[in-house]
Design an enzyme around this catalytic site. Sequence first.
Site, short mmCIF file in Angstrom:
data_model
loop_
_atom_site.label_atom_id
_atom_site.label_comp_id
_atom_site.label_asym_id
_atom_site.label_seq_id
_atom_site.Cartn_x
_atom_site.Cartn_y
_atom_site.Cartn_z
N ASP A 34 3.24 0.37 12.15
CA ASP A 34 2.04 -0.05 11.65
C ASP A 34 1.75 -1.44 11.79
O ASP A 34 0.74 -2.08 11.54
CB ASP A 34 2.05 0.10 10.23
CG ASP A 34 2.04 1.35 9.65
OD1 ASP A 34 1.65 2.12 10.55
OD2 ASP A 34 2.11 1.91 8.43
N LYS A 49 0.70 -0.96 0.17
CA LYS A 49 0.02 0.09 -0.13
C LYS A 49 0.86 1.33 0.12
O LYS A 49 0.65 2.29 -0.85
CB LYS A 49 -0.90 0.03 1.27
CG LYS A 49 -1.51 1.35 1.59
CD LYS A 49 -2.24 1.20 2.89
CE LYS A 49 -2.68 2.80 3.60
NZ LYS A 49 -1.38 3.59 3.96
N ASN A 50 1.79 1.35 0.86
CA ASN A 50 2.38 2.86 1.07
C ASN A 50 3.59 2.77 -0.13
O ASN A 50 3.79 4.12 -0.36
CB ASN A 50 3.39 2.68 2.47
CG ASN A 50 2.46 2.74 3.67
OD1 ASN A 50 1.09 3.18 3.44
ND2 ASN A 50 2.74 2.50 4.67
N ARG A 70 -0.33 15.28 12.81
CA ARG A 70 0.31 14.67 11.96
C ARG A 70 1.04 16.12 10.91
O ARG A 70 0.39 16.19 9.93
CB ARG A 70 -0.60 13.79 10.90
CG ARG A 70 -0.87 12.55 11.57
CD ARG A 70 -1.53 11.44 10.69
NE ARG A 70 -0.63 10.88 10.00
CZ ARG A 70 -1.10 9.69 9.18
NH1 ARG A 70 -2.01 9.01 9.42
NH2 ARG A 70 -0.07 9.09 8.57
N ARG A 116 -9.14 0.23 3.32
CA ARG A 116 -8.20 1.21 3.05
C ARG A 116 -6.65 0.62 2.70
O ARG A 116 -6.04 0.96 1.70
CB ARG A 116 -7.93 2.31 3.97
CG ARG A 116 -8.96 3.34 3.92
CD ARG A 116 -8.52 4.36 5.04
NE ARG A 116 -7.26 4.68 4.46
CZ ARG A 116 -6.35 5.33 5.48
NH1 ARG A 116 -6.79 5.81 6.70
NH2 ARG A 116 -5.05 5.33 5.13
N CYS A 148 -5.22 8.19 8.75
CA CYS A 148 -5.62 7.85 10.01
C CYS A 148 -5.12 8.72 11.22
O CYS A 148 -4.12 9.63 11.14
CB CYS A 148 -4.83 6.47 10.35
SG CYS A 148 -5.25 5.13 9.47
C1 UD1 Z 1 3.81 6.87 6.78
C2 UD1 Z 1 2.94 5.74 6.55
C3 UD1 Z 1 2.27 5.37 7.77
C4 UD1 Z 1 3.46 4.84 9.06
C5 UD1 Z 1 4.36 5.98 9.03
C6 UD1 Z 1 5.40 5.65 10.03
C7 UD1 Z 1 2.45 6.15 4.28
C8 UD1 Z 1 1.12 6.72 3.37
N1 UD1 Z 1 2.05 6.29 5.53
O1 UD1 Z 1 3.15 7.86 7.32
O2 UD1 Z 1 1.56 3.98 7.59
O3 UD1 Z 1 2.62 4.86 10.16
O4 UD1 Z 1 5.01 6.46 7.89
O5 UD1 Z 1 6.01 4.55 9.57
O6 UD1 Z 1 3.42 5.82 3.98
N2 UD1 Z 1 6.53 14.19 11.43
C9 UD1 Z 1 6.83 15.63 11.74
N3 UD1 Z 1 6.96 16.35 10.53
C10 UD1 Z 1 6.67 16.10 9.42
C11 UD1 Z 1 6.45 14.81 9.10
C12 UD1 Z 1 6.42 13.74 10.42
O7 UD1 Z 1 7.02 15.76 13.05
O8 UD1 Z 1 6.60 16.99 8.36
C13 UD1 Z 1 6.47 13.24 12.50
C14 UD1 Z 1 5.10 12.67 12.67
O9 UD1 Z 1 4.36 13.39 13.58
C15 UD1 Z 1 5.67 11.18 13.30
C16 UD1 Z 1 6.68 10.93 12.51
O10 UD1 Z 1 7.37 12.13 12.15
O11 UD1 Z 1 5.56 11.25 14.63
C17 UD1 Z 1 6.72 9.85 11.48
O12 UD1 Z 1 5.77 10.31 10.38
P1 UD1 Z 1 6.13 10.11 8.85
O13 UD1 Z 1 7.10 9.06 8.73
O14 UD1 Z 1 6.20 11.28 8.34
O15 UD1 Z 1 4.60 9.36 8.64
P2 UD1 Z 1 3.87 9.47 7.34
O16 UD1 Z 1 4.79 9.56 5.93
O17 UD1 Z 1 2.48 10.37 7.31
#
Ligand code: UD1
Length: 428
Positions: free
Chosen positions: A305, A22-23, A122, A397, A117
């Site tokens: 996850d 998925k990701n 986020r 999803r 989610c």
């Molecule tokens: C992706 C995955 C999700 C998984 C997550 C962590 C997808 C579509 N989703 O989500 O399933 O749970 O990786 O493996 O691939 N953060 C910041 N600032 C930012 C971005 C992130 O502080 O600009 C923080 C977030 O709040 C969180 C951490 O970094 O605590 C990790 O987030 P991130 O790796 O970005 O998750 P996603 O890409 O949203």
Amino acid sequence: MEKIIVNGGNRLKGEVSVSGAKNAAVAILPAVLLCDEICRIENVPSISDVNVIVRILYELGASVKVIDNSTVEIDPSGINSFMLPASMSTKMRASSYFIGAMLGRFNRAKVAPPGGCDFGVRPIDQHIKGFETLGATVTIDGGMVNAYAKELIGGSVYLDKVSVGATVNIMLAAVKAKGLTVIENAAREPHIVDLANFLNSMGADIMGAGTNVIKIRGVNYLHSTTYSIIPDQIEAGTYMIAAAITGGELLIKNVIPKHLESISAKLEEVGATIEEFDEAVRVKMDGRPKCCNVLTMPHPGFPTDMQPQMTTLLALADGVSIMTEGVWDNRFKYVDQLTLMGAKVKVDGKVAVITGVEFLSAAPVRATDLRAGAAMILAGLAADGQTEIDNIEFIDRGYDNIVEKLSAVGADIKRREFIDPNERRAAI
Ligand code: UD1
């Protein structure tokens, strides 16, 4: 309204085949925007998040040909819009990837903030930092993220937090930027490597994906490609736990065992036997799981996850386990549902103390998010009696045909249509 009904107690036995990740799919599909030729993408999972992205591409002007249920051909040459309204973007987190992809194609993007989610806040500050490093001006107004650059020019960006989304988005924006972009403290997840391999198959010049320093040398042009998405690490991990929690034995096929190492290690610690093959793993469990402690971390750590699924297994373990969530601020919302089934879990911030019980009992529960929904299915498979799971659109999803796949290995599980009493009253 559909629910999933599980009659627990069956030991799962047989073979289950894992779908595309998925990701990876939700990063690779928006990335076709960077090209003007036909991209054929194989091993695409049949899940609603993918349907949303494909729909967005179509509405933006791409022509989409569905070849079979895991192959699509996308011709993005007709896309001429850099706008993604809230009606399209708030359904999923990965819609934020259209910011990087549109910036890369048009030097501008106007995208409503992403959904996805609910694990607490986020933010996308690290994505924005990356775009700004490449010379874009980013503002948020009228509920839209606006990014604009006269010209994107490579630069060096250090991520303050390891972020999958920021790493993907910066890669997308940098692929056709002028010069060299370096992402330091980059995410190393398998889907980052898959996206880099996909872009390189179109002529991009990306090195270091899978390490914490990714170097992207901008190119002028990306050409058509045929590319097959990697298997889903989390879907595979969920079936590994399904085998363990039912005291069963499953051969899980179409996987990359290397991607499952952190999950295999924890399952071995609780007493499962894991056998690795080239593209499959066999998981076998006899008796009650032992307790263990788990800390979720960015790859190659134990994946966040898989946290709800692992917590559910540990809810049945002999002894007390500690689950520490190391990625998200608030990812234990589902624990209330698990306790309805008799689990003994106390949450304090990012730490859950799980006192194993000998059995779970069926109850009406709901999916509070995608992986929490999978955890409810796992709990239902192990519980005594009939578990009814609501809000299953979360599960759809990210899990391709989960009910059919589990039924084929001996689970008593089905979807059932329910009429919401409020809808019934309204109809009278
Ligand atoms: C992706 C995955 C999700 C998984 C997550 C962590 C997808 C579509 N989703 O989500 O399933 O749970 O990786 O493996 O691939 N953060 C910041 N600032 C930012 C971005 C992130 O502080 O600009 C923080 C977030 O709040 C969180 C951490 O970094 O605590 C990790 O987030 P991130 O790796 O970005 O998750 P996603 O890409 O949203």
